[in-house]
Write an enzyme that holds these catalytic residues in place. Sequence first.
Site, PDB file in Angstrom:
ATOM      1  N   HIS A 130       0.834  -1.208   0.000  1.00  0.00           N
ATOM      2  CA  HIS A 130       0.000   0.000   0.000  1.00  0.00           C
ATOM      3  C   HIS A 130       0.869   1.258   0.000  1.00  0.00           C
ATOM      4  O   HIS A 130       0.717   2.141  -0.859  1.00  0.00           O
ATOM      5  CB  HIS A 130      -0.922  -0.022   1.217  1.00  0.00           C
ATOM      6  CG  HIS A 130      -1.819   1.173   1.332  1.00  0.00           C
ATOM      7  ND1 HIS A 130      -3.152   1.138   0.986  1.00  0.00           N
ATOM      8  CD2 HIS A 130      -1.583   2.456   1.735  1.00  0.00           C
ATOM      9  CE1 HIS A 130      -3.690   2.321   1.181  1.00  0.00           C
ATOM     10  NE2 HIS A 130      -2.749   3.149   1.641  1.00  0.00           N
ATOM     11  N   GLU A 131       1.777   1.352   0.974  1.00  0.00           N
ATOM     12  CA  GLU A 131       2.608   2.556   1.065  1.00  0.00           C
ATOM     13  C   GLU A 131       3.568   2.660  -0.114  1.00  0.00           C
ATOM     14  O   GLU A 131       3.882   3.769  -0.569  1.00  0.00           O
ATOM     15  CB  GLU A 131       3.371   2.568   2.387  1.00  0.00           C
ATOM     16  CG  GLU A 131       2.482   2.565   3.624  1.00  0.00           C
ATOM     17  CD  GLU A 131       1.443   3.679   3.629  1.00  0.00           C
ATOM     18  OE1 GLU A 131       1.680   4.747   3.009  1.00  0.00           O
ATOM     19  OE2 GLU A 131       0.378   3.487   4.251  1.00  0.00           O
TER      20      GLU A 131
ATOM     21  N   HIS B  45       1.862   4.467  -2.881  1.00  0.00           N
ATOM     22  CA  HIS B  45       1.978   5.920  -2.729  1.00  0.00           C
ATOM     23  C   HIS B  45       3.352   6.391  -3.206  1.00  0.00           C
ATOM     24  O   HIS B  45       3.476   7.429  -3.872  1.00  0.00           O
ATOM     25  CB  HIS B  45       1.806   6.309  -1.256  1.00  0.00           C
ATOM     26  CG  HIS B  45       0.398   6.307  -0.771  1.00  0.00           C
ATOM     27  ND1 HIS B  45      -0.629   6.961  -1.422  1.00  0.00           N
ATOM     28  CD2 HIS B  45      -0.167   5.750   0.342  1.00  0.00           C
ATOM     29  CE1 HIS B  45      -1.754   6.809  -0.750  1.00  0.00           C
ATOM     30  NE2 HIS B  45      -1.500   6.074   0.317  1.00  0.00           N
TER      31      HIS B  45
ATOM     32  N   HIS C   2       3.636   6.683  -6.876  1.00  0.00           N
ATOM     33  CA  HIS C   2       2.924   7.873  -7.351  1.00  0.00           C
ATOM     34  C   HIS C   2       3.868   9.080  -7.348  1.00  0.00           C
ATOM     35  O   HIS C   2       3.817   9.934  -8.248  1.00  0.00           O
ATOM     36  CB  HIS C   2       1.712   8.131  -6.450  1.00  0.00           C
ATOM     37  CG  HIS C   2       0.613   8.899  -7.099  1.00  0.00           C
ATOM     38  ND1 HIS C   2      -0.557   9.221  -6.440  1.00  0.00           N
ATOM     39  CD2 HIS C   2       0.482   9.438  -8.336  1.00  0.00           C
ATOM     40  CE1 HIS C   2      -1.339   9.893  -7.234  1.00  0.00           C
ATOM     41  NE2 HIS C   2      -0.736  10.051  -8.400  1.00  0.00           N
TER      42      HIS C   2
END
Length: 697
Positions: free
Chosen positions: A488-489, A492, A495
């Site tokens: 999940h992290e 990010h 991105h």
Amino acid sequence: MKISVIFLFTLSFFNMAHAANPLLGNRKTPRGTYPFDQIKHAHYLPAVDEGIRQLEKEVASITNSSQPPTFGNTVVALERSGKLLNRVTSAFFAVLNAEADEEMMNLSQEISPRLSECRNRIYLNEALFARVKAVYDRKASLNLPVEDAKLLQQTFDRFADNGAGLPPEGKECFRRLSVELSRLQLVFEQNVLKDKNRYELLLTDEKDLAGLPESICEAALSKAGESGKTGWLFTLSEPSYVPFMQYADSRSLREQLFRARQRVGNGGDAYDNRENIKNIVRIRMEMARLLGYENYAEYELKNKMAGKPENVYRLLEQLLEAYKPVAVGEYHTLRGFAAGFEKREIDLMPWDWSYYSEKLKNIRFRVDDEMTRPYFELERVTESVFGLATRLYGITFSENRGIPVYHPEVKTYEVFDENGRYLAVLYTDFFPREGKQSGAWMDGIQPQYRDEKGVDHRPHVVIVMNFTRPTETKPSLLTHEEVNTFLHEFGHALHGILSEATYGSLSGTGVEQDFVELPSQIMENWLDQEPFLDRIAAHYQTGEKIPSELVHHLIDASNFNAGYKCCRQVSFGLLDMAWHTLSLPFEGDVADFEKMAMERAAILPFVSGTLMSGSFNHIFSGGYAAGYYGYKWAEVMDADAFSVFKAAGIFDRNVANAFREHILSKGGTEEPDILYRRFLGREPSIDALLIRNGIKK
């Protein structure tokens, strides 16, 4: 021309102080990274003050320009101002969140009001707003490129949202409220950290460890030893709390730990956040109403994909309609199982859910965290997660131990594109510490942007976790959920790493809040795919791959209690919206209000004396006010987007390149619904999520 000796001395002293402060000088470090090894607490405040001075000088130059306002000399000039202040505050808050001590917390109490006042002086500057508005009023005739048009809209909105259009008395009120809000949010967050850190459950009787796996007991023994205590020490940190609630046979100890967790920010002492909650929601409401909105949610949502509260509630109600009947069925199944297990009727309480769920999952799917943990050794998981990015996007990660770090446990990597082009610096910070906030997050501590000469400045990104620590006998072995958090992290981080924007405020994760979780949540999907699990999981001692049978059990168990998990998240979204749709100051009982807000989604009984709101950092200090629904909003999108990967093959480079081109590289340079439809080729649908969770065939 004569120059006074006093002036020369003062200038010389200033230059010496400037040179001695590593936050102010030129960074002679790899890739211009922060010289964390040289930064002392005493450097932050002078650097912030100097950053504010430089920013306000730059803003004054824009405001007082004799030239007619243009997009370049006003909007772009504002965007490019304040580089020093941004650099200093990014370093400060990154360290504050990950390595805070009492001095850093005290510094934050000085720095945050300064930043709020500075922001107010800019956004409440009538002459400056007049220049911005003059450009904005001509936007239709300017024929700006898409990213420039987005920057103009964002700049105008920020002034309007921060009170620029208010009359003088309104401006003064907004100024006062915003400074006080900044202070209260900081107090809230620090209360949570201090309250969590002070709780310890020290067990000295080995009988109390019944049910707990050897690895958890070993970690607790090590923790006690580090603290100079004899026995097994458990805390409220995730790697300690979660397995205790899953495995400890002692129901009374599970209840004790649960109540301690729920009393954080709710203990009736110096760290109690209930009055802070009332004041935070009141101030937010007053600020919103000053600007002409009925409540804070209306104010906050107008610049998000959802647009308005009705659309948020529509999504939450859709999810409840689909998932709550499933969740109720899961509750009755688990209650029946618990009764059979205990050979007596049992009222299933919140401290029972994880315990009996883990046992039922093990029986039904023949898998639990302790069976899979030996296959998820952190170093291999890291290599495999990086390898997934290589396979999808062609990027590679090279550790660089010459990059300074803020803590010895932090590792640093340079990231390169497949053609060898440097893309980013990535910091990884994996383990819990006393001064570290709980949970997991990603920080962009230097944004990607192109300067006025077209030079591309690449981002510096940090991902922070609270994973299970290594012990004397074992490396860090992760649970399946911890691997999920890593993915999940890391999403990010991608991105930020793959951003290709012109303006820093629109690059990377500088997107609408209910869009920002799409790149993170889509990465979680690979963990339920056999080809990826087969690559990532190998036994830390033998190197043997995870047995295919265990992989199938993991995948089969992926939807276990999906109804309950969804309703739990919806309940948090409902609580957030309830606090932020208030149109009058709240003077009632915080616990009663919380119960009322969440009861539509509640599956388990409410417990007197416990409270979620008192430690709900996301909405009271973490930037997710009236935005917590965004996790579920993005989950609808990530399920739909991943269906494109599944249709083509989960490692398909063409689909990955399209996701990179239309989503990851764009940041906030275009409207998110346009970017998403461009990748998907159609409107998003909730069906893919329902199918993924087994709710719909």
